[in-house]
Design an enzyme around this catalytic site. Structure first.
Site, short mmCIF file in Angstrom:
data_model
loop_
_atom_site.label_atom_id
_atom_site.label_comp_id
_atom_site.label_asym_id
_atom_site.label_seq_id
_atom_site.Cartn_x
_atom_site.Cartn_y
_atom_site.Cartn_z
N MET A 1 -24.16 13.58 22.09
CA MET A 1 -22.58 13.87 21.51
C MET A 1 -21.91 13.38 23.42
O MET A 1 -21.00 14.19 23.78
CB MET A 1 -22.36 15.44 21.06
CG MET A 1 -23.29 15.51 20.13
SD MET A 1 -22.64 16.87 19.88
CE MET A 1 -22.90 17.75 20.21
N GLY A 2 -22.67 12.52 24.43
CA GLY A 2 -21.76 12.17 25.58
C GLY A 2 -22.10 13.60 26.59
O GLY A 2 -22.79 14.34 26.38
N HIS B 1 -30.00 13.71 28.73
CA HIS B 1 -29.76 12.16 28.39
C HIS B 1 -30.10 10.70 28.66
O HIS B 1 -31.10 10.48 28.21
CB HIS B 1 -28.60 11.32 28.28
CG HIS B 1 -27.58 13.78 28.12
ND1 HIS B 1 -26.91 13.73 27.80
CD2 HIS B 1 -27.68 13.66 25.84
CE1 HIS B 1 -25.96 15.02 27.88
NE2 HIS B 1 -26.70 14.64 26.20
N GLN C 1 -21.44 19.14 11.69
CA GLN C 1 -22.34 19.91 12.68
C GLN C 1 -21.90 21.09 13.39
O GLN C 1 -22.77 22.28 14.83
CB GLN C 1 -22.98 19.38 13.93
CG GLN C 1 -23.08 18.88 15.11
CD GLN C 1 -24.21 17.72 15.51
OE1 GLN C 1 -24.51 17.16 15.08
NE2 GLN C 1 -24.85 18.09 16.81
N ASP D 1 -33.80 20.56 22.65
CA ASP D 1 -33.64 20.83 21.12
C ASP D 1 -34.68 20.76 20.20
O ASP D 1 -34.94 20.10 19.39
CB ASP D 1 -32.28 19.66 20.69
CG ASP D 1 -30.95 20.17 21.06
OD1 ASP D 1 -30.09 21.18 21.51
OD2 ASP D 1 -31.12 19.71 22.57
N VAL E 1 -35.67 18.46 30.87
CA VAL E 1 -34.97 17.98 31.86
C VAL E 1 -34.13 19.45 32.51
O VAL E 1 -33.40 19.92 32.20
CB VAL E 1 -34.14 17.51 32.17
CG1 VAL E 1 -33.71 16.51 33.92
CG2 VAL E 1 -34.75 15.56 31.79
N SER F 1 -24.43 19.54 28.11
CA SER F 1 -23.28 20.06 28.35
C SER F 1 -22.84 20.75 28.19
O SER F 1 -21.50 21.10 28.78
CB SER F 1 -22.62 18.72 27.12
OG SER F 1 -23.85 17.72 27.17
P1 AMP Z 1 -26.70 16.41 22.71
O1 AMP Z 1 -25.79 15.55 23.78
O2 AMP Z 1 -26.59 17.74 23.51
O3 AMP Z 1 -26.31 16.04 21.25
O4 AMP Z 1 -27.88 15.41 22.81
C1 AMP Z 1 -27.94 14.51 23.33
C2 AMP Z 1 -29.90 14.63 23.46
O5 AMP Z 1 -30.01 14.54 25.00
C3 AMP Z 1 -31.30 15.26 22.36
O6 AMP Z 1 -32.16 14.74 21.61
C4 AMP Z 1 -31.29 16.55 23.18
O7 AMP Z 1 -32.13 17.33 23.04
C5 AMP Z 1 -31.44 16.04 24.63
N1 AMP Z 1 -31.23 16.47 25.73
C6 AMP Z 1 -30.19 17.84 25.64
N2 AMP Z 1 -29.94 18.14 26.99
C7 AMP Z 1 -31.31 17.38 27.36
C8 AMP Z 1 -32.09 17.78 29.03
N3 AMP Z 1 -31.77 19.21 29.42
N4 AMP Z 1 -33.15 17.64 28.75
C9 AMP Z 1 -34.18 16.56 27.87
N5 AMP Z 1 -33.00 16.16 27.03
C10 AMP Z 1 -31.99 16.85 26.61
#
Ligand code: AMP
Length: 289
Positions: free
Chosen positions: A38-39, A45, A69, A159, A185, A195
């Site tokens: 989602m940026g 990421h 969502q 997630d 991470v 984010s």
């Molecule tokens: P999001 O942009 O929040 O929808 O996340 C996009 C992808 O990045 C999803 O698969 C998340 O699980 C992954 N993601 C978000 N935060 C982390 C993190 N701290 N460590 C690893 N993967 C992450």
């Protein structure tokens, strides 16, 4: 790095990538690794993107703040949108072929009325307070997979429930995509990158450490032989409640496949929690193995 905003162009690029001329002049299949986001990109990421690069010929990243969502009253309007910063970061990392950046009308044109629902799994944990959230996730992931046709897609353990649901979706709908789940991470002090951490004030950022501290407590209890899930959860709740600005949504220990609560800790059980820090809802989890 290309920025593509329409589904038609994205499909064209995918076809090109799949059949790029090999150096010998013939044609060979190229593999595509896909990272949906989602940026408001951060190191979490980027870890997915770097692994996708190692394992594929081409990498596609999507940036789409998916309205379906978000539940009514959630942070859809406020969610950080920072395309220029994201592009800069991706250019610095290098090796991303395309950023797919559709707008809402492109993804959900007038008359759109189909959704994907991963029934029971979507109602537990985060699903019980975020009604319809995982149906929104499953729907957009299905659409993105149909557009990008990746060989492998990369998701974060952060997630955890989402990864379980997507694996189920892939199996149930016979989708030909390999799902890779990579470790969470964290910042140096243990806070999982998100984010949404941007919403936190300096004090709240400090308070937010209670999530990871509760998970560490669970891990150390399990490591020292405690198998009673209820006792571990109670200790986790105590850790979170020591922090003033925290409000627990849930603290659970679940089976990693069914997401059902477990009574007794067995290898692979996952301790997961969602906690409000002020007006920001944060999630985190740890595998108790
Ligand atoms: P999001 O942009 O929040 O929808 O996340 C996009 C992808 O990045 C999803 O698969 C998340 O699980 C992954 N993601 C978000 N935060 C982390 C993190 N701290 N460590 C690893 N993967 C992450």
């Amino acid at each position: 790095m290309r920025l593509i905003t329409t589904i038609r162009e994205m499909r064209d690029r995918v076809s090109e990538l799949k059949l790029i001329k090999s150096t010998s002049g013939g044609r060979e299949n190229q593999t595509i690794g896909f990272v949906p986001t989602m940026g408001a990109l951060h190191e979490g990421h980027l870890s997915l993107i770097r692994t996708a690069q190692k394992e594929n010929d081409a990498v596609i990243v999507s940036i789409f703040v998916n309205p379906i969502q978000f539940c009514p009253g959630e942070d859809f309007q406020r969610y950080p949108r920072q395309l220029e910063q994201d592009k800069e970061l991706l250019n610095r990392v290098g090796g991303v072929d395309t950023v797919f950046y559709p707008d809402i009308k492109e993804m959900y044109p007038e008359g759109y009325c189909t959704s994907v629902d991963v029934k029971n799994l979507g109602n537990r944990l985060c699903g019980s307070s975020r009604l319809g959230h995982f149906s929104g996730v499953a729907t957009v992931v299905t659409k993105l997979f149909n557009i990008v046709k990746p060989d492998a897609a990369y998701f974060g353990q952060k997630d955890f429930q989402q990864t379980v649901i997507i694996k189920r979706l892939i199996a149930d709908l016979n989708m030909d995509v390999e799902i890779k789940v990579l470790p969470t991470v964290r910042d140096e002090d243990g806070l999982a990158l998100s984010s949404r951490n941007q919403y936190l004030s300096r004090e709240e950022r400090q308070d937010a450490l209670c999530l990871y501290q509760a998970l560490l407590k669970a891990k150390s209890l399990a490591n020292s032989g405690e198998t009673d899930a209820k006792k571990i959860i109670k200790e986790m709740v105590n850790v979170v409640n020591r922090t003033q600005s925290s409000k627990i949504d849930y603290v659970s220990i679940v089976n990693p496949d069914t997401l059902e609560d477990v009574q007794e800790i067995k290898d692979g059980a996952v301790a997961a929690l969602a906690v409000w820090i002020g007006k920001t809802r944060l999630i985190d989890n740890i595998i108790l193995d």
